[in-house]
Design a protein around this motif. Structure first.
Motif, PDB file in Angstrom:
ATOM      1  N   LEU A 312       0.953  -1.481  -0.111  1.00 48.47           N
ATOM      2  CA  LEU A 312       0.000   0.157  -0.104  1.00 48.47           C
ATOM      3  C   LEU A 312       0.926   1.148   0.017  1.00 48.47           C
ATOM      4  O   LEU A 312       0.464   2.336  -0.531  1.00 48.47           O
ATOM      5  N   GLN A 313       1.852   1.039   0.709  1.00 46.90           N
ATOM      6  CA  GLN A 313       2.721   2.301   0.500  1.00 46.90           C
ATOM      7  C   GLN A 313       3.532   2.544  -0.687  1.00 46.90           C
ATOM      8  O   GLN A 313       3.515   3.749  -1.107  1.00 46.90           O
ATOM      9  N   ARG A 314       4.039   1.413  -1.366  1.00 48.14           N
ATOM     10  CA  ARG A 314       4.473   1.661  -2.769  1.00 48.14           C
ATOM     11  C   ARG A 314       3.452   2.213  -3.609  1.00 48.14           C
ATOM     12  O   ARG A 314       3.707   2.860  -4.758  1.00 48.14           O
ATOM     13  N   ARG A 315       1.927   1.862  -3.318  1.00 47.07           N
ATOM     14  CA  ARG A 315       0.936   2.221  -4.230  1.00 47.07           C
ATOM     15  C   ARG A 315       0.806   3.685  -4.035  1.00 47.07           C
ATOM     16  O   ARG A 315       0.581   4.578  -4.937  1.00 47.07           O
ATOM     17  N   TYR A 316       0.693   4.254  -2.680  1.00 47.98           N
ATOM     18  CA  TYR A 316       0.272   5.547  -2.655  1.00 47.98           C
ATOM     19  C   TYR A 316       1.672   6.529  -2.552  1.00 47.98           C
ATOM     20  O   TYR A 316       1.406   7.472  -3.117  1.00 47.98           O
ATOM     21  N   LEU A 317       2.831   6.164  -2.135  1.00 47.52           N
ATOM     22  CA  LEU A 317       3.679   6.976  -2.241  1.00 47.52           C
ATOM     23  C   LEU A 317       4.711   6.833  -3.232  1.00 47.52           C
ATOM     24  O   LEU A 317       5.244   7.980  -3.693  1.00 47.52           O
ATOM     25  N   ASP A 318       4.669   5.787  -4.113  1.00 49.09           N
ATOM     26  CA  ASP A 318       5.690   5.676  -5.292  1.00 49.09           C
ATOM     27  C   ASP A 318       4.806   5.425  -6.550  1.00 49.09           C
ATOM     28  O   ASP A 318       5.023   5.235  -7.666  1.00 49.09           O
TER      29      ASP A 318
END
Ligand code: RFL
Ligand code: PHB
Length: 389
Positions: A312-318
């Motif tokens: 989810l962090q890769r989806r939202y932040l990257d």
């Protein structure tokens, strides 16, 4: 209401996921069926892998755990009067940490309160909609009022009996299950533990486990019939049975006292594949169950939280839209290894109703091989302290 990730279930998986996402600046709303007091009254796991401890620390909720968690550098396995110690630190390079799930949950509630992020308790009629679209939503009732949350993704952290897994069409999931012909009767008592390390005991009368929460709080279990009831067990009957199942050196020095909790849990192995359907991602007990013999349930849930929060962090932040597509395969690869370990520990340490003399010799031989062969100890220790994420 609108959020980025709707989290169904405010047990350890949902709370830990919520805390990690909050730290990353991702909005969540947690929906929990029970009251907070109810969630905090459940006595469950007690042994944490370093991976979970690290996640709690990174999420900013590791202070009390660092102070009160007790490192255990080994454990004792017994078969009748025979005894064997597995040295975790020697064979796997690190200890496990004894710290109760109740305390993990308490720390996560405190962090949720401090963050101001919403957690809605005592919700009912939770329904997940449009999971295979770009705009899923959740409907539920709170205080008699129907509510709706629009979101980007849904994390199904609502345990084995939750609604999330059931929301995946049956033709889109495959379930693997094994039930065991016994349960565990557990008690908590304000007495000093039988030993400074956990004791897993296989005896002619069945399995027993001596565990603990702290130096004045002990947790004990005995294998019982699957249809047994706590009312059939006085404290005295429990202590007598436990003593019968332990080698005499531990039975003779066991300190007993009144129980402050008594419950029976069935034993089950279960996996749902895949752990994703459209924009729904299953996490923890919602997707898999292990028998408690290797202390893996909560730790397996934490590994899922790591993989899902990472995606989810890769989806939202990257802006990496593919990351979430890899979640299920990544999580399941580890889940099956944990299933194998928990099934193996359960098979090694329990007496099965239909067990033959041959089966008994197999258990004894397995114990003999563990005693003689450092590589066998190494394999056990690596799984017990926790496979890498
Ligand atoms: P949980 O802890 O079951 O939390 C799920 C949460 O979701 C809520 N919920 C809903 N909320 C909203 N809407 C709905 N429709 C909902 N349906 C359910 C529930 O009220 C609950 O608060 O799952 P999570 O977070 O994945 O955590 C997993 C761990 O709790 C679990 O793996 C371990 O506790 C397993 N387990 C044990 N593991 C160990 O390692 N050692 C143990 O000694 C041990 N003992 C146990 C256990 C699990 C038990 N259960 C589930 C019956 C003893 C028991 C009794
Ligand atoms: C516990 O302390 O509740 C406990 C410890 C080890 C297990 C299972 C449960 O394998």
């Amino acid at each position: 209401m609108r959020t980025q990730v709707a989290i169904i279930g405010g047990g350890p998986s949902g709370l830990l996921l919520g805390q990690i996402l909050h730290k990353a600046g991702i909005d969540t709303i947690i929906l929990e069926r029970q009251s907070r007091d109810h969630v905090l009254s459940r006595i469950r796991a007690g042994v944490l892998e370093q991976g979970l401890v690290d996640l709690m620390t990174q999420a900013g909720v590791g202070d009390r755990l660092a102070r009160d968690g007790i490192p255990h550098h080994g454990t004792i396995l017994t078969h009748d009067e025979k005894e064997l110690r597995i040295d975790f630190t020697r064979h796997a390079g690190r200890p496990v940490i004894v710290y109760g799930q109740t305390e993990v949950t308490r720390d996560l509630y405190a962090a949720r309160d401090a963050s101001g992020a919403p957690i809605l308790h005592e919700v009912s009629d939770v329904e997940l909609h449009d999971l295979d679209s770009d705009r899923p939503h959740v409907r539920f009732t709170q205080n008699g009022k129907s509510q709706r949350i629009d979101c980007d993704y849904i994390a199904g952290c609502d345990g084995f009996h939750g609604v999330s897994r059931q929301s995946i069409p049956s033709e889109k999931r495959r379930e693997f299950e094994k039930t065991y012909p016994f349960g565990w009767l557990g008690i908590l008592s304000e007495t000093p533990p039988a030993h400074h390390e956990l004791i897993y005991a296989n005896s002619g009368r069945g399995f027993a486990l001596c565990s603990m929460r702290n130096p004045m709080l002990s947790r004990y279990y005995v294998q019982c019939r699957v249809d047994d009831h706590v009312d059939n067990w006085t404290d005295q009957a429990f202590w007598d049975e436990l003593r019968h199942r332990l080698p005499s050196q531990y039975a003779d020095t066991l300190v007993t006292g009144p129980s402050i909790e008594k419950s029976i849990a069935p034993l089950r192995s279960f996996v749902c594949e895949p752990m994703q359907y459209g924009r729904l991602f299953l996490c923890g007990d919602a997707a898999h169950i292990v028998p408690p013999t290797g202390a893996k349930g909560l730790n397996a849930a934490a590994a899922d939280v790591f993989y899902l929060s990472d995606a989810l962090q890769r989806r939202y932040l990257d802006q990496d839209v593919q990351a979430l597509e890899g979640y299920s395969a990544r999580a399941l690869a580890r889940v099956w290894k944990i299933e194998r370990f928990s099934w193996w520990m359960t098979s090694l340490l329990h007496r099965f109703p239909d067990q033959s003399e041959f089966d008994l010799r197999m258990q004894q031989t397995e114990m003999a091989m563990l005693a003689e062969d450092n590589r066998a100890k190494h394999t056990l220790a690596l799984s017990y302290v926790g496979l890498p994420y």
